[in-house]
Design a protein around this motif. Structure first.
Motif, PDB file in Angstrom:
ATOM      1  N   GLN A 132      44.971  -3.516  25.779  1.00 46.95           N
ATOM      2  CA  GLN A 132      43.689  -3.039  26.286  1.00 46.95           C
ATOM      3  C   GLN A 132      43.883  -1.652  26.912  1.00 46.95           C
ATOM      4  OE1 GLN A 132      41.856  -5.594  29.181  1.00 46.95           O
ATOM      5  NE2 GLN A 132      40.194  -4.182  29.628  1.00 46.95           N
ATOM      6  N   GLY A 133      42.963  -0.760  26.629  1.00 50.28           N
ATOM      7  CA  GLY A 133      43.023   0.548  27.276  1.00 50.28           C
ATOM      8  C   GLY A 133      42.173   1.568  26.553  1.00 50.28           C
ATOM      9  N   ARG A 134      41.956   2.689  27.227  1.00 53.15           N
ATOM     10  CA  ARG A 134      41.146   3.771  26.680  1.00 53.15           C
ATOM     11  C   ARG A 134      41.843   5.100  26.969  1.00 53.15           C
ATOM     12  NH1 ARG A 134      39.166  -0.027  24.681  1.00 53.15           N
ATOM     13  NH2 ARG A 134      37.014  -0.805  24.788  1.00 53.15           N
ATOM     14  N   ILE A 135      42.040   5.891  25.929  1.00 54.82           N
ATOM     15  CA  ILE A 135      42.599   7.231  26.065  1.00 54.82           C
ATOM     16  C   ILE A 135      41.632   8.216  25.426  1.00 54.82           C
ATOM     17  CG2 ILE A 135      44.507   8.785  25.470  1.00 54.82           C
ATOM     18  CD1 ILE A 135      46.322   6.332  25.373  1.00 54.82           C
ATOM     19  N   GLN A 136      41.377   9.298  26.139  1.00 55.49           N
ATOM     20  CA  GLN A 136      40.499  10.337  25.602  1.00 55.49           C
ATOM     21  C   GLN A 136      41.152  11.707  25.745  1.00 55.49           C
ATOM     22  OE1 GLN A 136      36.511  10.134  27.271  1.00 55.49           O
ATOM     23  NE2 GLN A 136      36.636   7.905  27.380  1.00 55.49           N
ATOM     24  N   PHE A 137      40.894  12.549  24.762  1.00 58.83           N
ATOM     25  CA  PHE A 137      41.339  13.937  24.781  1.00 58.83           C
ATOM     26  C   PHE A 137      40.104  14.825  24.784  1.00 58.83           C
ATOM     27  CE2 PHE A 137      44.759  11.513  23.048  1.00 58.83           C
ATOM     28  CZ  PHE A 137      45.944  12.193  23.294  1.00 58.83           C
ATOM     29  N   LEU A 138      39.992  15.717  25.763  1.00 56.15           N
ATOM     30  CA  LEU A 138      38.874  16.660  25.768  1.00 56.15           C
ATOM     31  C   LEU A 138      39.221  17.820  24.844  1.00 56.15           C
ATOM     32  CD1 LEU A 138      36.108  16.670  27.354  1.00 56.15           C
ATOM     33  CD2 LEU A 138      37.766  14.895  27.968  1.00 56.15           C
ATOM     34  N   SER A 139      38.602  17.786  23.682  1.00 59.22           N
ATOM     35  CA  SER A 139      38.756  18.858  22.707  1.00 59.22           C
ATOM     36  C   SER A 139      37.600  19.834  22.913  1.00 59.22           C
ATOM     37  CB  SER A 139      38.791  18.284  21.292  1.00 59.22           C
ATOM     38  OG  SER A 139      38.945  19.289  20.326  1.00 59.22           O
ATOM     39  N   SER A 140      37.020  20.349  21.854  1.00 61.52           N
ATOM     40  CA  SER A 140      35.938  21.329  21.965  1.00 61.52           C
ATOM     41  C   SER A 140      35.381  21.587  20.583  1.00 61.52           C
ATOM     42  CB  SER A 140      36.477  22.634  22.552  1.00 61.52           C
ATOM     43  OG  SER A 140      35.551  23.692  22.421  1.00 61.52           O
ATOM     44  N   GLU A 141      34.130  22.067  20.537  1.00 62.67           N
ATOM     45  CA  GLU A 141      33.616  22.520  19.247  1.00 62.67           C
ATOM     46  C   GLU A 141      34.458  23.685  18.736  1.00 62.67           C
ATOM     47  OE1 GLU A 141      31.945  25.600  18.768  1.00 62.67           O
ATOM     48  OE2 GLU A 141      31.843  26.230  20.851  1.00 62.67           O
ATOM     49  N   SER A 142      35.187  24.342  19.635  1.00 57.21           N
ATOM     50  CA  SER A 142      36.076  25.430  19.226  1.00 57.21           C
ATOM     51  C   SER A 142      37.254  24.933  18.400  1.00 57.21           C
ATOM     52  CB  SER A 142      36.595  26.181  20.454  1.00 57.21           C
ATOM     53  OG  SER A 142      35.550  26.868  21.113  1.00 57.21           O
ATOM     54  N   ALA A 143      37.483  23.620  18.387  1.00 56.05           N
ATOM     55  CA  ALA A 143      38.515  23.058  17.524  1.00 56.05           C
ATOM     56  C   ALA A 143      38.125  23.161  16.055  1.00 56.05           C
ATOM     57  CB  ALA A 143      38.762  21.590  17.880  1.00 56.05           C
ATOM     58  N   LEU A 144      36.833  23.141  15.801  1.00 53.48           N
ATOM     59  CA  LEU A 144      36.315  23.209  14.439  1.00 53.48           C
ATOM     60  C   LEU A 144      35.752  24.589  14.115  1.00 53.48           C
ATOM     61  CD1 LEU A 144      34.355  19.817  14.497  1.00 53.48           C
ATOM     62  CD2 LEU A 144      36.707  20.207  13.784  1.00 53.48           C
ATOM     63  N   ASN A 145      35.193  25.207  15.129  1.00 49.95           N
ATOM     64  CA  ASN A 145      34.544  26.519  14.994  1.00 49.95           C
ATOM     65  C   ASN A 145      35.391  27.528  15.769  1.00 49.95           C
ATOM     66  OD1 ASN A 145      32.524  28.444  14.463  1.00 49.95           O
ATOM     67  ND2 ASN A 145      31.439  27.953  16.352  1.00 49.95           N
ATOM     68  N   ILE A 146      36.588  27.830  15.255  1.00 52.19           N
ATOM     69  CA  ILE A 146      37.563  28.629  15.998  1.00 52.19           C
ATOM     70  C   ILE A 146      36.968  29.977  16.378  1.00 52.19           C
ATOM     71  CG2 ILE A 146      39.866  29.638  16.005  1.00 52.19           C
ATOM     72  CD1 ILE A 146      39.996  26.659  15.737  1.00 52.19           C
ATOM     73  N   PRO A 147      36.888  30.282  17.686  1.00 52.17           N
ATOM     74  CA  PRO A 147      36.306  31.560  18.098  1.00 52.17           C
ATOM     75  C   PRO A 147      37.290  32.703  17.875  1.00 52.17           C
ATOM     76  CG  PRO A 147      36.960  30.281  20.026  1.00 52.17           C
ATOM     77  CD  PRO A 147      37.237  29.424  18.835  1.00 52.17           C
TER      78      PRO A 147
END
Length: 263
Positions: A132-147
């Motif tokens: 049991q557990g929850r892991i999250q990574f805060l990514s960004s739309e910049s991961a797909l739309n590289i600025p």
């Protein structure tokens, strides 16, 4: 839907302000026991006091530089186990590609990527043993739309999204879910301060300057405004809940439709 996280121990990195603070507040409101982190003791203490005032519940803080192995080890020593891990800590900043030196690339990688790798590698083992557990990574739309103005930042956000998907596969069948959250431009303290300065300089309202900023910098946005930290936090709280048990290996977008795909 009533999300009840009573008895769940949560760690949110980089959570003295902005999205991390909003996630901490949301998890506290849902009943979780929350540990926040920040680089300095003063910021951590101030945030803990504010969270106790705004949300109540059980909240504590650890001051550590999570961009280093020693900082991650200090957090792990102080909080050796967790049921929810939110890898939120990160740095960003525009810089010309040709003027971004090796040290800057390494700094962004250490803070934005390796902090999440080190902490996930530790806390996922306890979660796996409990199924049991929850892991999250805060990514960004910049991961797909590289600025173009922040290639070094976009790279780190693509990396954590890849790690999130891979770790979800590593933990398949264990009851531990792993997801990436992809915010778009958000009304963090720094962004609001920047927009307020622009509004004063241009003699416009904050709302007008925000609309102009989105139109100029993220013209594909469907909502046509910045997201609030609370809107991003709502997705993170849901993904941390029992109700999200079938959501894993996903890139959960809270970017207002900036990325012009349906996948």
């Amino acid at each position: 839907m009533k999300i009840d996280l009573t008895g769940q121990r949560a760690i949110i990195t980089g959570s003295t302000a902005g999205i991390g603070y909003a996630i901490a507040k949301g998890l506290l409101t849902a009943g979780a026991e929350v540990t926040i982190t920040g680089r300095t003791q003063d910021r951590v203490d101030s945030a803990v006091e504010a969270l106790q005032r705004d949300a109540g519940g059980t909240v504590s803080g650890i001051a550590a530089d999570l961009g280093t192995r020693a900082g991650c080890d200090a957090l792990i020593t102080a909080r050796p186990d967790a049921d929810i891990l939110i890898n939120n800590v990160g740095i960003f900043g525009p810089q010309d590609f040709f003027e971004t030196d090796d040290e800057t690339w390494q700094q962004f990688f250490d803070v934005n990527v390796m902090s999440a790798v080190r902490l996930s590698r530790h806390y996922a083992q306890g979660m796996k043993s409990r199924n049991q557990g929850r892991i999250q990574f805060l990514s960004s739309e910049s991961a797909l739309n590289i600025p173009a103005e922040m290639v070094h930042y976009g790279m780190t956000k693509s990396a954590v999204q890849s790690i999130s998907r891979g770790l979800a596969k590593v933990l398949a069948g264990t009851g531990v879910t792993v997801n990436a959250i992809l915010p778009g431009p958000t009304r963090s303290e720094g962004v609001v301060a920047m927009l307020e300065a622009m509004a004063k300089e241009q003699g416009k309202s904050l709302e007008e300057v925000e609309a102009d900023f989105v139109a100029d910098n993220r013209p594909s946005s469907i909502i046509g405004r910045l997201a609030t930290p609370e809107e991003v936090a709502n997705m993170a709280v849901y993904a941390a809940s029992p109700q999200a048990s079938a959501t894993t290996g996903a890139a959960l977008r809270v970017e207002g439709g900036i990325v012009d795909t349906m996948a």
